[in-house]
Design a protein around this motif. Structure first.
Motif, mmCIF file in Angstrom:
data_model
loop_
_atom_site.group_PDB
_atom_site.id
_atom_site.type_symbol
_atom_site.label_atom_id
_atom_site.label_comp_id
_atom_site.label_asym_id
_atom_site.label_seq_id
_atom_site.Cartn_x
_atom_site.Cartn_y
_atom_site.Cartn_z
ATOM 1 N N TYR A 50 -6.186 7.720 0.069
ATOM 2 C CA TYR A 50 -7.556 8.202 -0.047
ATOM 3 C C TYR A 50 -8.563 7.068 0.089
ATOM 4 O O TYR A 50 -9.656 7.251 0.639
ATOM 5 C CB TYR A 50 -7.746 8.932 -1.379
ATOM 6 N N LEU A 51 -8.204 5.896 -0.381
ATOM 7 C CA LEU A 51 -9.097 4.751 -0.210
ATOM 8 C C LEU A 51 -9.243 4.398 1.261
ATOM 9 O O LEU A 51 -10.350 4.188 1.763
ATOM 10 C CB LEU A 51 -8.570 3.551 -1.004
ATOM 11 N N ASP A 52 -8.115 4.347 1.972
ATOM 12 C CA ASP A 52 -8.162 4.047 3.406
ATOM 13 C C ASP A 52 -8.931 5.133 4.160
ATOM 14 O O ASP A 52 -9.698 4.850 5.082
ATOM 15 C CB ASP A 52 -6.747 3.940 3.970
ATOM 16 N N ASN A 53 -8.707 6.379 3.764
ATOM 17 C CA ASN A 53 -9.383 7.479 4.442
ATOM 18 C C ASN A 53 -10.890 7.434 4.225
ATOM 19 O O ASN A 53 -11.676 7.673 5.155
ATOM 20 C CB ASN A 53 -8.823 8.810 3.943
ATOM 21 N N GLN A 54 -11.304 7.089 2.995
ATOM 22 C CA GLN A 54 -12.739 7.003 2.719
ATOM 23 C C GLN A 54 -13.377 5.866 3.504
ATOM 24 O O GLN A 54 -14.487 6.011 4.034
ATOM 25 C CB GLN A 54 -12.961 6.810 1.222
ATOM 26 N N ILE A 55 -12.685 4.752 3.598
ATOM 27 C CA ILE A 55 -13.220 3.639 4.387
ATOM 28 C C ILE A 55 -13.284 4.024 5.861
ATOM 29 O O ILE A 55 -14.270 3.759 6.555
ATOM 30 C CB ILE A 55 -12.352 2.376 4.194
ATOM 31 N N LYS A 63 0.803 -1.222 0.000
ATOM 32 C CA LYS A 63 0.000 0.000 0.000
ATOM 33 C C LYS A 63 0.837 1.274 0.000
ATOM 34 O O LYS A 63 0.487 2.230 -0.665
ATOM 35 C CB LYS A 63 -0.942 0.020 1.215
ATOM 36 N N ASP A 64 1.949 1.309 0.754
ATOM 37 C CA ASP A 64 2.682 2.566 0.843
ATOM 38 C C ASP A 64 3.771 2.645 -0.230
ATOM 39 O O ASP A 64 4.013 1.703 -0.996
ATOM 40 C CB ASP A 64 3.275 2.756 2.239
ATOM 41 N N PHE A 65 4.434 3.798 -0.282
ATOM 42 C CA PHE A 65 5.404 4.091 -1.339
ATOM 43 C C PHE A 65 6.547 3.078 -1.342
ATOM 44 O O PHE A 65 6.929 2.548 -2.400
ATOM 45 C CB PHE A 65 5.950 5.510 -1.140
ATOM 46 N N THR A 66 7.111 2.785 -0.177
ATOM 47 C CA THR A 66 8.277 1.893 -0.100
ATOM 48 C C THR A 66 7.937 0.493 -0.582
ATOM 49 O O THR A 66 8.688 -0.124 -1.349
ATOM 50 C CB THR A 66 8.797 1.849 1.342
ATOM 51 N N GLU A 67 6.771 -0.030 -0.125
ATOM 52 C CA GLU A 67 6.391 -1.376 -0.518
ATOM 53 C C GLU A 67 6.073 -1.459 -2.007
ATOM 54 O O GLU A 67 6.431 -2.433 -2.686
ATOM 55 C CB GLU A 67 5.184 -1.826 0.308
ATOM 56 N N LEU A 68 5.396 -0.440 -2.531
ATOM 57 C CA LEU A 68 5.083 -0.442 -3.958
ATOM 58 C C LEU A 68 6.358 -0.336 -4.803
ATOM 59 O O LEU A 68 6.497 -1.005 -5.838
ATOM 60 C CB LEU A 68 4.136 0.715 -4.281
ATOM 61 N N MET A 88 7.388 7.116 -9.677
ATOM 62 C CA MET A 88 6.170 7.864 -9.971
ATOM 63 C C MET A 88 4.932 6.985 -9.825
ATOM 64 O O MET A 88 3.913 7.396 -9.276
ATOM 65 C CB MET A 88 6.244 8.460 -11.382
ATOM 66 N N ALA A 89 5.039 5.743 -10.328
ATOM 67 C CA ALA A 89 3.916 4.812 -10.164
ATOM 68 C C ALA A 89 3.682 4.483 -8.693
ATOM 69 O O ALA A 89 2.538 4.360 -8.236
ATOM 70 C CB ALA A 89 4.176 3.540 -10.962
ATOM 71 N N SER A 90 4.778 4.343 -7.932
ATOM 72 C CA SER A 90 4.646 4.079 -6.494
ATOM 73 C C SER A 90 4.005 5.252 -5.776
ATOM 74 O O SER A 90 3.193 5.085 -4.868
ATOM 75 C CB SER A 90 6.026 3.794 -5.887
ATOM 76 N N TYR A 91 4.365 6.475 -6.207
ATOM 77 C CA TYR A 91 3.783 7.679 -5.616
ATOM 78 C C TYR A 91 2.277 7.730 -5.848
ATOM 79 O O TYR A 91 1.490 7.984 -4.914
ATOM 80 C CB TYR A 91 4.463 8.908 -6.220
ATOM 81 N N VAL A 92 1.859 7.470 -7.105
ATOM 82 C CA VAL A 92 0.427 7.478 -7.417
ATOM 83 C C VAL A 92 -0.297 6.394 -6.625
ATOM 84 O O VAL A 92 -1.383 6.600 -6.072
ATOM 85 C CB VAL A 92 0.213 7.305 -8.931
ATOM 86 N N GLY A 93 0.315 5.210 -6.536
ATOM 87 C CA GLY A 93 -0.307 4.123 -5.774
ATOM 88 C C GLY A 93 -0.442 4.444 -4.306
ATOM 89 O O GLY A 93 -1.452 4.121 -3.669
ATOM 90 N N ASP A 94 0.584 5.112 -3.744
ATOM 91 C CA ASP A 94 0.529 5.487 -2.333
ATOM 92 C C ASP A 94 -0.603 6.485 -2.079
ATOM 93 O O ASP A 94 -1.355 6.384 -1.101
ATOM 94 C CB ASP A 94 1.869 6.082 -1.917
ATOM 95 N N ILE A 95 -0.729 7.493 -2.971
ATOM 96 C CA ILE A 95 -1.797 8.483 -2.820
ATOM 97 C C ILE A 95 -3.169 7.821 -2.925
ATOM 98 O O ILE A 95 -4.084 8.096 -2.121
ATOM 99 C CB ILE A 95 -1.658 9.589 -3.883
ATOM 100 N N MET A 96 -3.359 6.955 -3.893
ATOM 101 C CA MET A 96 -4.656 6.279 -4.056
ATOM 102 C C MET A 96 -4.969 5.407 -2.845
ATOM 103 O O MET A 96 -6.121 5.340 -2.394
ATOM 104 C CB MET A 96 -4.647 5.451 -5.340
ATOM 105 N N SER A 97 -3.956 4.725 -2.308
ATOM 106 C CA SER A 97 -4.178 3.899 -1.122
ATOM 107 C C SER A 97 -4.584 4.756 0.070
ATOM 108 O O SER A 97 -5.455 4.384 0.859
ATOM 109 C CB SER A 97 -2.909 3.108 -0.788
#
Length: 568
Positions: free
Chosen positions: A59-64, A12-17, A48-57
């Motif tokens: 907002y998804l977590d925040n919405q839940i 989910k986060d930048f480092t893992e992605l 850059m892809a990791s950054y986008v994935g981190d941001i999406m994760s």
């Protein structure tokens, strides 16, 4: 044939992605790209892809997270969740205080047998405002009217001698009334509506909004606030007079008002969008829409309704047979005048003896009064708060909204336990009569008449007379209590309101007094202690008297050597 790839979905986060993308490239493209240095173009795209994935994760977590009451942090989401649980958050806490109102009246009669002349009694209308002196300048609202000519157990008028001339000749009496007041200021705004709109909403923006006082349209129609738009009945009070109810008017001394349920079409709900915005929502129908009133009898239920056979499966409420598809009337071609209250806060907790300025259209109920005397009486009206105002504070915190919402959801304002019925009975507003004592228990089997169905609960009540002595509740008071409880009881609860027995008792005691003590003084102290012990304010219906407590009480009295016997 499609190539199967081993894709990790738990990162989910930048480092893992980033690590996952590098591992993915090394596994499936070992010869295509192998430069994983921080400055390489390939790493730029992976990061850059990791950054986008981190941001999406995020907002998804925040919405839940914001969909759960116990985890939500955004104020607007907390408010929405609170309303879903049936709780209305408080954006401010008003201070409350008891305010004494005084006025003078001339005397009637000859010296020695004089009484107040209530023809000069003043009437202070509802929603009167009183203001604390500088530097506090806090405004308090008295919601109930004040009629000095009326005295009852729930609303006594205290009478004392104010001025005596020529020996025993009373010239003026002093009348006193006490009312509850809240720290609120009345504000007014208007909203204009054209063509009707379904579920129209308007918003009021102001700090420290307490609630809506009243709404009147340009035609003089009153709009009523309800908990939800499908609620088509509200509590309505009428004065207990012979014209309104010939049978119950005889009890107007202790029950000045009668409580009734009234069906209303013009209604609205309120909800806070945030701490400074209150939204009002109206219904979806028009005045041309008709509601169908259905009464439970064979002529108009089920097959008795030839125009609509499906009434056979209608879920009828035992207390309400008014059905509507409009959820109330939508305002149209009119202007609504809205009066709302603001106030509260810590600064509203003013000290004692500071509320002295009254702002109201005070008047006499009687005419043909002496002009000079009436003017003196009119100017004699004063107010004072003998105790400091308290309870003022900020609105609900985030954690308070969570806890209150959870607690409210469990009961939905319904009486679930026996204690709920006791609290609800004792909270009956005083203008409908005062329930001084209440006790509830399941109906005893031996109390059920032959062939009669046993009620689930028996509610025993008592009231006070004007001398603050217990008496049985009047028929009017019990009717008001029945109407009041009907809106809060569980559907399967049956409440039988009964009169409790009033038993006067005496206490006989035998003591031995210590040497060197005055026997009369010791006896007086014992009697005073017993009177305080048996003060009616300290006892409830069906509470047992424990003789051991009386022995301990008298044994602690100064001068008592031994308590020999105590009998009731």
């Amino acid at each position: 044939m499609a190539v199967r790839r081993n894709i990790q979905y738990i990162n989910k986060d930048f480092t893992e992605l980033r690590a996952s993308l590098i591992n993915y490239a090394r596994t499936y493209f070992p010869t295509t790209y192998n430069d994983f240095s921080p400055a390489s173009p390939g790493m730029m795209f992976m990061e850059m892809a990791s950054y986008v994935g981190d941001i999406m994760s995020f907002y998804l977590d925040n919405q839940i997270q914001e969909t759960y009451l116990q985890y939500a942090r955004q104020t607007n989401n907390l408010y929405e969740l609170a309303y879903m649980f049936g709780y209305k958050p408080n954006v401010t806490q008003v201070a409350t205080v008891d305010i004494d109102f005084y006025q003078q009246v001339p005397s009637l009669g000859s010296p020695g047998s004089q009484s107040p002349d209530f023809n000069y009694a003043l009437f202070v209308p509802a929603n009167t405002t009183v203001t604390a002196e500088s530097p506090y300048n806090t405004t308090f609202l008295v919601e109930d009217p004040i009629d000095f000519s009326v005295s009852s157990s729930g609303d006594p008028t205290e009478v004392t001698v104010y001025q005596v001339t020529g020996g025993n000749n009373v010239q003026y009496f002093l009348l006193k009334k006490t009312r509850k007041a809240i720290s609120s200021t009345i504000n007014t705004t208007t909203f204009t509506f054209g063509a009707p709109q379904q579920f129209a909403t308007v918003e009021i923006s102001s700090p420290n909004i307490v609630g809506i006082l009243d709404i009147v349209d340009s035609d003089g129609n009153i709009w009523y606030e309800v908990d939800y738009l499908a609620q088509d009945t509200v509590f309505d009070s009428i004065k207990n007079t012979n014209v309104n109810d010939p049978n119950l008017s005889q009890y107007q001394g202790d029950t000045p008002y009668l409580l009734q349920l009234k069906g209303v079409q013009r209604r609205f709900t309120t909800r806070f969008l945030n701490s400074t915005t209150l939204q009002l929502q109206f219904g979806a129908g028009t005045s041309a829409d008709t509601d169908e009133e259905i009464l439970p009898n064979p002529d108009n239920v089920g097959l008795g309704l030839p125009f609509e056979k499906d009434k056979l499966t209608t879920a009828f409420s035992p207390s309400n047979f008014v059905f509507t598809k409009t959820y109330g009337i939508a305002p149209s071609n009119t202007t609504l005048t809205v009066r709302y209250l603001t106030g509260g806060g810590v600064g509203a907790n003013v000290p004692a003896n500071t509320i002295a300025t009254i702002s109201s259209t005070v008047r006499f109920l009687n005419t043909n009064l002496n002009a000079t005397t009436a003017n003196n009486i009119f100017n004699s009206l004063v107010t004072n708060n003998p105790a400091a105002a308290d309870g003022g504070g900020d609105g609900d915190t985030t954690e308070e909204i969570r806890q209150n919402s959870s607690a409210n959801f469990a009961t939905q304002l319904r009486n679930v336990t026996q204690d709920d019925y006791l609290v609800r009975a004792l909270s009956l507003p005083a203008k409908y009569g005062v329930i001084s004592k209440a006790y509830i228990e399941p109906t005893k089997a031996q109390s059920v008449a032959s062939g009669a169905a046993a009620s689930i609960l028996d509610l025993y009540v008592l009231s006070f007379d004007i001398s603050n002595k217990l008496r049985t509740a009047s028929v009017a008071l019990k009717q008001n209590l029945s109407t009041y409880l009907s809106q809060y009881r569980m559907v399967n609860d049956s409440i039988n309101i009964k009169d409790a027995f009033i038993i006067n008792i005496g206490v006989n005691f035998d003591i031995i007094v210590l040497p060197n003590y005055n026997s009369n003084e010791v006896l007086t102290r014992c009697i005073v202690a017993l009177q305080d012990f048996f003060s009616i304010d300290k006892w409830q219906i069906n509470e047992p008297i424990v003789l051991r407590d009386l022995y301990i009480l008298l044994d602690d009295i100064e001068g008592v050597q031994t308590v020999k016997t105590i009998t009731i």
